[in-house]
Scaffold this active site. Structure first.
Site, PDB file in Angstrom:
ATOM      1  N   HIS A 121      -6.740   1.725  15.008  1.00 53.81           N
ATOM      2  CA  HIS A 121      -6.842   2.957  14.240  1.00 53.81           C
ATOM      3  C   HIS A 121      -6.383   2.650  12.818  1.00 53.81           C
ATOM      4  CE1 HIS A 121      -5.691   7.057  12.967  1.00 53.81           C
ATOM      5  NE2 HIS A 121      -6.434   7.524  13.958  1.00 53.81           N
ATOM      6  N   ASP A 198       1.045   0.209  19.391  1.00 58.10           N
ATOM      7  CA  ASP A 198       0.627   1.595  19.153  1.00 58.10           C
ATOM      8  C   ASP A 198       0.204   2.189  20.492  1.00 58.10           C
ATOM      9  OD1 ASP A 198      -0.673   3.955  18.586  1.00 58.10           O
ATOM     10  OD2 ASP A 198      -2.029   3.113  17.083  1.00 58.10           O
ATOM     11  N   CYS A 362     -11.456   7.198  12.821  1.00 55.46           N
ATOM     12  CA  CYS A 362     -10.407   6.471  12.090  1.00 55.46           C
ATOM     13  C   CYS A 362     -10.317   5.022  12.569  1.00 55.46           C
ATOM     14  CB  CYS A 362      -9.055   7.162  12.221  1.00 55.46           C
ATOM     15  SG  CYS A 362      -8.977   8.753  11.390  1.00 55.46           S
TER      16      CYS A 362
END
Length: 404
Positions: A121, A198, A362
């Site tokens: 992302h 993440d 994104c």
């Protein structure tokens, strides 16, 4: 077994209509919906004990402080962090990543290398590019293949004694690929590099054990876990959090302030300057309790069933191509119809009451790899049904007929 129809009763929004049609919500990878128990937690806070925390001796402040710190403990236990003070409550995944990226300015020199994956992302790309601009470090990229999987042999070749930090998502938000983070972490540690994972997309589907993973940093957002927006977490090993400088200056993160010198508070307060999202933190804890009561193994099993069903049904549509075909993936299907822009399909599908995401999600480098402008992304949660997938399939067929 998961009783999906009973669970759907917990989510008020699933009863509404969009454009005169029953809402079918397949944008869970962007934001999950919120159960009534979490909504009630928010209402209860503002109705009964709304006050600032850690500062007041009065009853409301003490009650709010207790609830906030109980939530931190709930989050610690969920992620199996060793200490509660290793859980930093932030505004979300992006905020958490930026705390680490800014802090590493002190630890990198020109020529040092940091490694990112091709599946990231933007929030796990841009902060590191900014870090490289500040320090002169070099950004290396683990490439991907057509199935949306990382090329781990190339990762092996990128690792060296110059590698200081590796960061990758646990699960790709755009493709649903589950990355081999255990292997990524172990190999990075062998060359002395720290690792940030993440977990924004993984936490709704997987219950991470940060100690077992041996992750140095793990980040996530509550709004993908049936919680509110504007709150998330940064997990960091105690030794790393003690090394990193404060991200912001202000109240709460200080020990003592004079005009000559300021000393900083210990963990976790060093990274929690100012009044936090108190209600959000408390509701985050309530959301985790709700999902744990259902059970993450149960959730994962059911969502995998939806993924298999949805993949089979969508592939029956002629001219439909799915992007991200790794065998190891979660309940995300990114697809396009041949010669039709994804935005046009998404617009028609919305008119039929179905919420999907269109665009590059994104994750523009992924779309550039496939040489496409974006995809239509249907992301399933444990409160979705096969009947809703059938409705999506019919809507896509209708869009194809109208736009061909």
């Amino acid at each position: 077994m998961l009783d999906v129809h009973k669970i759907r009763e917990d989510f008020p929004i699933l009863k509404r209509k969009v454009n005169g049609k029953p809402l079918v919500y397949f944008d869970n990878a962007a934001t999950s919906q919120t159960p009534q128990v979490v909504i009630d937690t928010i209402v209860d806070y503002y109705s009964n004990y709304n006050a600032n925390i850690h500062r007041g001796v009065h009853t409301l402040s003490q009650e709010a402080t207790d609830a906030y710190e109980v939530a931190r403990k709930t989050i610690q236990q969920h992620f199996n962090a060793k200490h509660a003070h290793e859980i930093i409550l932030t505004s979300g995944t992006t905020h958490s990543i930026n705390i680490v990226a800014t802090g590493f300015t002190n630890f990198l020199s020109k020529g040092d290398e940091i490694i990112v994956s091709a599946l990231e992302h933007h929030s796990n790309i841009v902060p590191w590019q900014m870090l490289c601009e500040r320090t002169g470090a070099v950004l290396k990229v683990i490439p991907m293949n057509e199935d949306g999987e990382l090329l781990m042999d190339v990762y092996d070749s990128l690792l060296c004694d110059k590698t200081k930090l590796v960061f990758t998502n646990h699960i790709s938000n755009a493709l649903g690929t589950i990355n081999p983070i255990e292997e990524i972490i172990e190999k990075a540690h062998k060359v002395g590099a720290a690792v940030l994972i993440d977990g924004a997309q993984s936490c709704p589907h997987i219950k991470p054990d940060v100690q077992a993973l041996d992750a140095d940093f793990y980040v996530a957002s509550a709004h993908k876990l049936c919680g509110p927006t504007g709150v998330g977490l940064l997990y960091g090993k105690e030794e790393w959090l003690n090394k990193l400088p404060p991200y912001q200056g202000g109240g709460e993160m200080i020990e003592q302030v004079t005009f000559e010198k300021t000393t900083y508070a210990g963990l976790p307060h060093k990274f929690e300057a100012g009044t936090p999202n108190i209600c959000g933190g408390i509701a985050f804890g309530a959301a985790l309790e709700y999902m744990n009561n259902i059970g993450f193994d149960t959730i994962a099993s059911y969502e995998n069933e939806l993924l298999e069903y949805g993949t089979k049904k969508l592939l029956e549509i002629e001219g439909l191509k799915i992007y991200g075909t790794s065998e190891n993936k979660t309940s995300v299907i990114s697809f396009n119809l041949e010669n039709i822009h994804p935005y046009d399909v998404g617009t028609i599908v919305d008119k039929l009451g179905i919420a999907v995401r269109t665009g590059h999600h994104c994750a523009q480098p992924i779309m550039d790899f496939y040489k496409i402008p974006g995809t239509i992304r249907a992301s399933f949660s444990f409160y979705n049904t096969k009947e809703e997938i059938d409705a999506l399939v019919e809507a896509v067929k209708k869009a194809k007929m109208m736009l061909s």
